[in-house]
Write an enzyme that holds these catalytic residues in place. Structure first.
Site, PDB file in Angstrom:
ATOM      1  N   ARG A  38       0.894  -1.165   0.000  1.00 44.67           N
ATOM      2  CA  ARG A  38       0.000   0.000   0.000  1.00 44.67           C
ATOM      3  C   ARG A  38       0.922   1.202   0.000  1.00 44.67           C
ATOM      4  O   ARG A  38       1.724   1.385   0.921  1.00 44.67           O
ATOM      5  CB  ARG A  38      -0.883  -0.034   1.252  1.00 44.67           C
ATOM      6  CG  ARG A  38      -1.723   1.224   1.496  1.00 44.67           C
ATOM      7  CD  ARG A  38      -2.736   1.473   0.399  1.00 44.67           C
ATOM      8  NE  ARG A  38      -3.660   2.553   0.791  1.00 44.67           N
ATOM      9  CZ  ARG A  38      -3.401   3.847   0.605  1.00 44.67           C
ATOM     10  NH1 ARG A  38      -2.274   4.253   0.033  1.00 44.67           N
ATOM     11  NH2 ARG A  38      -4.290   4.740   0.992  1.00 44.67           N
ATOM     12  N   GLU A  46     -10.821   6.080  -5.257  1.00 45.24           N
ATOM     13  CA  GLU A  46     -11.336   4.716  -5.346  1.00 45.24           C
ATOM     14  C   GLU A  46     -11.667   4.401  -6.802  1.00 45.24           C
ATOM     15  O   GLU A  46     -11.967   5.296  -7.589  1.00 45.24           O
ATOM     16  CB  GLU A  46     -12.605   4.585  -4.494  1.00 45.24           C
ATOM     17  CG  GLU A  46     -12.348   4.761  -3.015  1.00 45.24           C
ATOM     18  CD  GLU A  46     -11.398   3.702  -2.467  1.00 45.24           C
ATOM     19  OE1 GLU A  46     -11.660   2.507  -2.664  1.00 45.24           O
ATOM     20  OE2 GLU A  46     -10.388   4.068  -1.847  1.00 45.24           O
ATOM     21  N   ARG A  80       0.308  -6.141   5.210  1.00 45.28           N
ATOM     22  CA  ARG A  80       0.635  -5.389   4.007  1.00 45.28           C
ATOM     23  C   ARG A  80       1.641  -4.294   4.321  1.00 45.28           C
ATOM     24  O   ARG A  80       1.619  -3.705   5.402  1.00 45.28           O
ATOM     25  CB  ARG A  80      -0.629  -4.772   3.395  1.00 45.28           C
ATOM     26  CG  ARG A  80      -1.379  -5.802   2.563  1.00 45.28           C
ATOM     27  CD  ARG A  80      -2.765  -5.342   2.276  1.00 45.28           C
ATOM     28  NE  ARG A  80      -3.578  -5.465   3.459  1.00 45.28           N
ATOM     29  CZ  ARG A  80      -4.860  -5.853   3.445  1.00 45.28           C
ATOM     30  NH1 ARG A  80      -5.445  -6.116   2.317  1.00 45.28           N
ATOM     31  NH2 ARG A  80      -5.536  -5.950   4.557  1.00 45.28           N
TER      32      ARG A  80
END
Ligand SMILES: [Zn+2]
Length: 232
Positions: A38, A46, A80
């Site tokens: 990320r 989005e 992540r």
């Protein structure tokens, strides 16, 4: 800040094999391990939002199939990596902001170069800034981001199910409480044993008087900077 209170930075190099959206990629490292990244400091629209697809395409155009280096200080609760992507010495996270296809994620970062890159993109009306009043992704994700509504959704069961990254989960959901005030919705939050104070970025453990008492949220044992009093 003393040198040893800073989290140690880790890095990896690998080929980009997937671009999920404008701030999430997967790389394959030399041991054939897939690492999901990320991109930190930024927040891309989005996919279902205006410029979401363009943002994804832009990141893909830059890094897909290329060998990149990723540097990071922390991972989220799902493992992540919250990292910076480097290609030929260029900070790609920063480039996404400069190109107007991601926001500087000011809730989590105050790096001047990123703030400047966003200001430049906005002034030049690049990318998503063609809209004079674009909706921040975190607001879009939470339907306007009204804190009380978001807080009610914060049951432990929805904690894992509703989030894709720690940043996304907590975006707009930071506890609306003042320093030293008991957090009214604390009992709805997972008790992870560590608490990250939003304003100071300090991590506290259960023994600390600040644990779950400051503006902040539950975090992992490697998040933020350890509190000097409780040791984090
Ligand atoms: Zn503490």
């Amino acid at each position: 800040m003393s040198a040893n209170s800073r989290p140690r930075q880790t890095q990896a190099t690998g080929k980009v094999i997937r671009v999920a959206d404008g701030d999430t990629i997967t790389i394959l490292d030399p041991s054939n391990t897939q690492l999901k990244i990320r991109l930190n400091k930024i927040d891309a629209p989005e996919k279902s939002q205006a410029f979401g697809q363009r943002s994804k395409q832009h990141l893909s155009d830059i890094v897909f199939g290329r060998s990149v280096t990723v540097t990071w200080d922390e991972t989220d609760r799902y493992g992540r990596i919250l990292g910076t992507v480097w290609l030929d010495g260029r900070d790609i996270n920063l480039q996404m902001v400069r190109d107007g296809l991601a926001w500087h994620y000011k809730r989590y970062d105050s790096t001047p170069a990123y703030a400047q890159a966003e200001a430049d993109a906005r002034a030049a009306r690049r990318g998503l800034w063609a809209d004079p009043d674009p909706t921040p992704p975190e607001q879009f994700r939470h339907g306007g981001g009204a804190a009380p509504r978001a807080a009610r959704a914060n049951t432990p069961s929805s904690f894992a199910a509703s989030s894709t990254t720690r940043e996304e989960y907590f975006a707009g959901r930071t506890m609306p409480v003042g320093k030293r005030t008991p957090a009214p919705i604390c009992d709805k939050w997972p008790d992870t044993g560590y608490w990250l104070s939003t304003n100071s970025n300090k991590r506290h453990n259960r023994k600390c008087e600040n644990y779950r008492k400051t503006r902040g949220y539950p975090c992992g044992k490697n998040d933020g900077t350890p509190c000097k009093i409780c040791g984090g």
